[in-house]
Scaffold this motif. Structure first.
Motif, PDB file in Angstrom:
ATOM      1  N   VAL A 140      73.083   5.735 -12.745  1.00  0.00           N
ATOM      2  CA  VAL A 140      72.881   6.322 -11.416  1.00  0.00           C
ATOM      3  C   VAL A 140      72.894   7.836 -11.595  1.00  0.00           C
ATOM      4  O   VAL A 140      73.792   8.361 -12.261  1.00  0.00           O
ATOM      5  N   ALA A 141      71.911   8.538 -11.054  1.00  0.00           N
ATOM      6  CA  ALA A 141      71.878   9.999 -11.206  1.00  0.00           C
ATOM      7  C   ALA A 141      72.293  10.675  -9.906  1.00  0.00           C
ATOM      8  O   ALA A 141      71.825  10.303  -8.833  1.00  0.00           O
ATOM      9  N   LEU A 142      73.177  11.638 -10.021  1.00  0.00           N
ATOM     10  CA  LEU A 142      73.624  12.401  -8.856  1.00  0.00           C
ATOM     11  C   LEU A 142      73.197  13.856  -9.016  1.00  0.00           C
ATOM     12  O   LEU A 142      73.285  14.418 -10.115  1.00  0.00           O
ATOM     13  N   ASP A 143      72.774  14.440  -7.910  1.00  0.00           N
ATOM     14  CA  ASP A 143      72.249  15.805  -7.947  1.00  0.00           C
ATOM     15  C   ASP A 143      72.841  16.627  -6.811  1.00  0.00           C
ATOM     16  O   ASP A 143      73.190  16.091  -5.764  1.00  0.00           O
ATOM     17  N   ALA A 144      72.930  17.948  -7.036  1.00  0.00           N
ATOM     18  CA  ALA A 144      73.450  18.854  -6.011  1.00  0.00           C
ATOM     19  C   ALA A 144      72.388  19.901  -5.662  1.00  0.00           C
ATOM     20  O   ALA A 144      72.564  21.075  -5.924  1.00  0.00           O
ATOM     21  N   ASP A 145      71.291  19.438  -5.076  1.00  0.00           N
ATOM     22  CA  ASP A 145      70.218  20.324  -4.617  1.00  0.00           C
ATOM     23  C   ASP A 145      69.544  21.102  -5.743  1.00  0.00           C
ATOM     24  O   ASP A 145      69.173  22.261  -5.566  1.00  0.00           O
ATOM     25  N   LEU A 146      69.436  20.487  -6.901  1.00  0.00           N
ATOM     26  CA  LEU A 146      68.733  21.152  -8.000  1.00  0.00           C
ATOM     27  C   LEU A 146      67.861  20.152  -8.730  1.00  0.00           C
ATOM     28  O   LEU A 146      67.799  20.116  -9.961  1.00  0.00           O
ATOM     29  N   VAL A 147      67.182  19.329  -7.961  1.00  0.00           N
ATOM     30  CA  VAL A 147      66.408  18.238  -8.535  1.00  0.00           C
ATOM     31  C   VAL A 147      65.307  18.759  -9.467  1.00  0.00           C
ATOM     32  O   VAL A 147      65.000  18.149 -10.491  1.00  0.00           O
ATOM     33  N   LEU A 148      64.751  19.916  -9.135  1.00  0.00           N
ATOM     34  CA  LEU A 148      63.712  20.492  -9.993  1.00  0.00           C
ATOM     35  C   LEU A 148      64.320  21.107 -11.247  1.00  0.00           C
ATOM     36  O   LEU A 148      63.877  20.841 -12.362  1.00  0.00           O
ATOM     37  N   ASP A 149      65.361  21.893 -11.051  1.00  0.00           N
ATOM     38  CA  ASP A 149      65.943  22.634 -12.172  1.00  0.00           C
ATOM     39  C   ASP A 149      66.660  21.739 -13.166  1.00  0.00           C
ATOM     40  O   ASP A 149      66.849  22.117 -14.317  1.00  0.00           O
ATOM     41  N   THR A 150      67.114  20.584 -12.717  1.00  0.00           N
ATOM     42  CA  THR A 150      67.840  19.706 -13.639  1.00  0.00           C
ATOM     43  C   THR A 150      66.939  18.600 -14.177  1.00  0.00           C
ATOM     44  O   THR A 150      67.406  17.715 -14.896  1.00  0.00           O
ATOM     45  N   GLY A 151      65.665  18.634 -13.820  1.00  0.00           N
ATOM     46  CA  GLY A 151      64.709  17.674 -14.373  1.00  0.00           C
ATOM     47  C   GLY A 151      64.799  16.280 -13.772  1.00  0.00           C
ATOM     48  O   GLY A 151      64.367  15.301 -14.382  1.00  0.00           O
ATOM     49  N   LEU A 152      65.322  16.173 -12.569  1.00  0.00           N
ATOM     50  CA  LEU A 152      65.572  14.847 -11.995  1.00  0.00           C
ATOM     51  C   LEU A 152      64.424  14.273 -11.167  1.00  0.00           C
ATOM     52  O   LEU A 152      64.509  13.128 -10.716  1.00  0.00           O
TER      53      LEU A 152
END
Lengths: 641, 641
Positions: A351-363
């Motif tokens: 499961v991948a969790l992100d904090a508003d950086l979906v582009l910068d973290t490659g998600l």
């Protein structure tokens, strides 16, 4: 908060010279008209500043330009000690231009955004007039309360204006800071929310909707005003009304348009793709710049013409080329993005969790392929990490993402709490290390290894090649491995280098010997510094000095059996790393060697970052911290002179 | 969250045996009456458990007893996979007793609160039935969301009940966690706020008033219910109603009475001193215990009599003596309290900030003498630290207080942000180190030096005597010193020991040589471990082994000129410290020696804490981690066998 970095650009850039600001500010028009014109000029120079720097935040600099212009010209210039600062901080280019335009900062600084010794990407008090350092979200009202406490203590009665973002309101500290502002009746506090509806990735409402913002703020006891924040009549009316309230702190929800002033940058434009809003950060291309500057000039001239004033006179310069790595640079975040997708296809627990950086973290690819296993947490790192904790306890494998600087600090108590549950979680921090250094110290993650390696049971890994990224993730995911992991990712493109190009992940606790030489041994972490160390050893070779170079991706694990025979041939041991000295890989390595009786009469030299990281371009910041190839060579050579 | 520790107690203690729980649970009465009786029994055993343990939280265990009893008997026993946990965590004694009473935990555990291998002071998943680790506030709803995500993922439909405190709502993470619960329509989530109106220090309304709580929660989009939380009819009605709402998360504000069930412990009692409410934490004295248990027995019997059931049968045991240090123990927090007052009288710049621990951090005298320079921030550490940042920028000297475990983690990004402003701030963390170990790992601060020594420009000091406390504060305050400081304070009374009794603070970067011997040199930090090391060297002397012992209060500063001649006489170097191994004083010292060419052929032995700190009594936990005098002696001796 990401930036498009390293894109080579060309063309002509235009800016409004100092004299034109003086002319506009002395025109016989009312303050509102003047602020409107002033904002127009500042937009031109903000676009110039960002285009010249090669990165920066256009969208929110533009959305808040009327607010900043008004406050700068009318509220903080009055000698009453009023204070204004931006909590979100990434609107710094806009803020700097209102300061420069109103004569509070040296005009020459418009050419110096994100340059070493110039204007940092996020505000820093080294710049005259900057009230406090911001760049990490949610701290603004707390800081304002500290100022008001001091003002009251010294019997000063001044207004304190704080500008916040709207995505920023997802941070818990924002709400945490409200209670005492109301209880202490801080009427001096006027918060203005630049409610431009978009945060780093996309619409605030899509990331983590704020719901009924008026109701929330009223329920917290603030006096709430709302207006079109790009309309100076409405805005100034709200400010005036808010000043009449003497028993409460106030907040003005300023509905603004992200990218305001350039039609195709405005998020409300018919053809605007707000799903992937393009003008949050990064420099405009030549074409975009041309279209935007033309519009800004035309609209400014229309304002001038309407009052029968002379049209704008502009200066122009050639756009400086932005240096970028040689051909085929490696993008480790891209490799990570692919690797995660690959793992997720074979492992339904991920499961991948992100904090508003979906582009910068490659998600983004993961989100598209596995929407049901993707959790967008918004700018809420503590919440994200605690959620991951119970997800891990319930037979899933959470992979938690943010920039290293935020992921390893804001939720460190939550990470510790998770570690006490012995559950397995993978933390992935991008934008790790000293560079990109344009955003400034709030975004430069040089303490992340200190923090993460302090927590029980977290293995820290810094891959240097695309293959190591894949293998590091594979190792972290592997079900035989019960450890939690922290994967430290470089976001700056890594210069193509044949030696490390396809290097694989060594056995746990070991390193990759990528070069052999007898004069000394250099242990290096970070792909970027590996390239610099190889440059250094090439220089040293000219002086007939040959070094063994070992890349160390395992930052807090060391195989003593492996290193013992390796270092026995060397008297001089060097460690080079992309991190602060304290509690770093180098500290760990040297400590381990000494503890295992391997220090002997060896000389240890440790090269790392000291003090507050400098802001500037990649090359100049590495050089500043003496971590570029030339400096490393010089330092090493000096030991042999 | 502090505890009265080490108070010797005696007398007879009573508890309800297992058979009586079986009898009550099989009585032919309705569920509400049964839960009421069950709660009465659990109160008796909770009082027993805390009295026997010597510490624990009576007040909020009692306020939430009806809630916990109902949920335990009726909501999480149904086999539907419903989940209940307490976010505040310090109500663990009450929670354990509802689990034990309902047969979910071994009955013998009622004798094992806060004992090594028994029931930890705050919940830990090692205990069967505990859902997640809590003890640091504000994480509960985030954790519940992780559980609900997993439930939905695995197509489970279960209720998730989270109990929170009310003081806990001052933490930003609580509010941060609400947004997505609403956006994701988490109807499975039922939050119950144990609104007993009192937090650690005093009334929530006096610490940091929550204002209109209903309005706040409604504005955040929760479905809000409110009831008397000690009234089971009202409570169950709210729970039933809340389950009908299918598109929103729900919250029940349960108005409760702190200390409910014992008249003189109830905060609403006419003669209750809520300003200094005495029953938040700590064990009852013999007299208090007698009065309380009599009341609890009487009220339980009244309930039984009303239904014509047999009266309660109780077991009794002698209260075990709680070990305490020999006469004249040193209370360093008390010394700090006096020292701060002294400094503040001479320095009008000093401002003290607190996060709801005014008693535990020794701030009460300061607050009384300098109310205008005292800021009570509530349980809002991030807010506190950011406020301190701008106070420091405005010509005042903030001194920031909390328990080390919270102060050095929750706001570490804010501490870093402050450091980038080069301003001077003094951070004071009490409850530092492995002990008291009764509260469990959430409160055991063994990573604080790692975190604080990672931040630029913070000098870490751990004083070992009252005089060192005074001098450390004096050094930190001294206007010639521009560094920020972190003062690491032991809260457990320090055994009187003539050698360190009146020891003064050594020169910056140096240590105190308190004993000389030629077999090896022992560097020790922490007053408690200095006493243990002296016990160890006394044992070693019997084996004709003599050691030099050096106390090291400067944890991240080392004078190489001073240490160079000192260690040259020794081949064996020992470091003993009250902290985790990683990124500790020991790592720093050994690294520095190696880097400065002083490792040579020396043997380094480092004794510190490994893994998750154990919960238990001071002596047993030091022994468990092999940091007591005997273990240290044995370990050292083994090197010479």
């Amino acid at each position: 908060m990401g930036d498009l970095i390293g894109v080579a650009l060309s063309g002509t850039l235009y800016y409004v010279p100092e004299e034109e600001f003086s002319r506009i500010l002395s025109l016989p028009i009312d303050n509102i008209k003047k602020a409107r014109l002033f904002a127009s000029l500042c937009r031109i120079n903000t676009l110039y500043m960002i285009a010249r720097a090669g990165s920066g935040h256009i969208g929110s600099s533009f959305s808040s330009m009327e607010i900043m212009s008004w406050l700068q010209l009318n509220e903080v210039s009055t000698g009453h000690g009023n204070v204004f600062f931006s909590s979100k901080g990434h609107d710094a280019p806009g803020y700097y231009n209102t300061m420069i335009g109103s004569g509070k900062l040296s005009f020459d600084l418009i050419h110096e955004l994100r340059q070493l010794g110039g204007l940092p990407g996020h505000p820093d008090i080294k710049t005259p007039g900057i009230v406090t350092n911001t760049g990490s979200l949610g701290m603004g009202i707390s800081k304002a309360k500290g100022i008001i406490f001091s003002n009251r203590h010294f019997k000063k009665s001044s207004w304190v204006f704080v500008l916040t973002g709207d995505g920023e309101l997802q941070e818990g500290q924002f709400w945490e800071s409200l209670l005492s502002a109301v209880n202490d009746k801080l009427h001096e506090l006027i918060v203005i929310i630049d409610h431009n509806k978009l945060q780093s990735d996309t619409l605030v409402s899509k990331v983590s909707d704020l719901g009924n913002l008026n109701a929330k703020l009223e329920a917290f006891g603030f006096s709430v005003f709302r207006c079109n924040g790009n309309d100076l009549e409405q805005l100034t009316s709200c400010i005036s009304q808010s000043k009449m309230i003497m028993d409460k702190p106030k907040v003005i929800i300023a509905d603004t348009i992200k990218g305001k002033g350039v039609s195709f940058m405005e998020h409300t434009a018919i053809d605007s793709d707000v799903e992937l809003y393009k003008f949050h950060s990064g420099a405009p291309t030549e074409d975009i710049y041309k279209r935007a500057i033309q519009e800004l000039i035309n609209s400014t001239n229309s304002l001038l013409q309407a009052e029968n004033f002379e049209l704008l006179l502009l200066e122009n310069v050639s756009r400086p080329a932005i240096s970028q790595p040689d051909n085929k640079p490696k993008l480790l975040v891209q490799a990570y993005s692919n690797a995660l997708l690959h793992q997720a296809r074979f492992n339904s627990e991920i499961v991948a969790l992100d904090a508003d950086l979906v582009l910068d973290t490659g998600l983004l690819p993961f989100k598209k392929e596995f929407p049901e296993r993707f959790i967008e947490c918004g700018i809420a790192e503590q919440d994200m990490v605690s959620r991951a904790g119970t997800i891990a306890l319930n037979n899933l494998l959470p992979v938690v993402h943010s920039f290293s600087c935020f992921l390893t600090t804001r939720p460190i108590e939550q990470i510790y709490n998770n570690s006490t549950e012995h559950s397995k979680i993978i933390y992935v921090g991008s934008l790790a290390g000293l560079v990109p250094a344009g955003p400034g110290h709030s975004h430069q993650s040089i303490h992340d290894v200190s923090f993460m390696s302090s927590i029980f049971n977290i293995t820290c890994i810094e891959p240097v090649s695309e293959r190591q990224v894949e293998e590091a993730l594979q190792w972290a995911v592997n079900s035989e491995n019960r450890h939690s992991s922290y994967i430290r990712l470089t976001s700056v493109p890594v210069e193509h280098n044949e030696v490390i190009n396809d290097i694989s992940l060594p056995i746990f606790g070991e390193g990759n010997i990528i070069q052999e030489g007898s004069n000394g041994i250099i242990f290096v972490t970070s792909p970027l510094l590996t390239v610099e160390v190889l440059k250094a050893t090439a220089i040293l070779l000219k002086h007939n000095l040959r070094f063994t170079v070992v890349v160390m991706p395992w930052l807090n694990s060391l195989s003593i059996e492996w290193i013992k025979p390796l270092i026995q041939n060397f008297k001089d041991v060097f460690v080079v790393e992309n991190h602060d000295y304290a509690n770093s890989f180098g500290t760990f390595l040297i400590y381990q060697l000494a503890k295992h009786g391997l220090a002997g009469e060896r000389n240890f030299y440790h090269k790392a970052v000291s003090g507050i990281p400098a802001c500037g371009k990649v090359d100049e910041v590495f050089a500043f911290h003496k971590l570029n190839g030339e400096s490393i060579a010089e330092d090493i050579k000096s030991k042999y002179d």
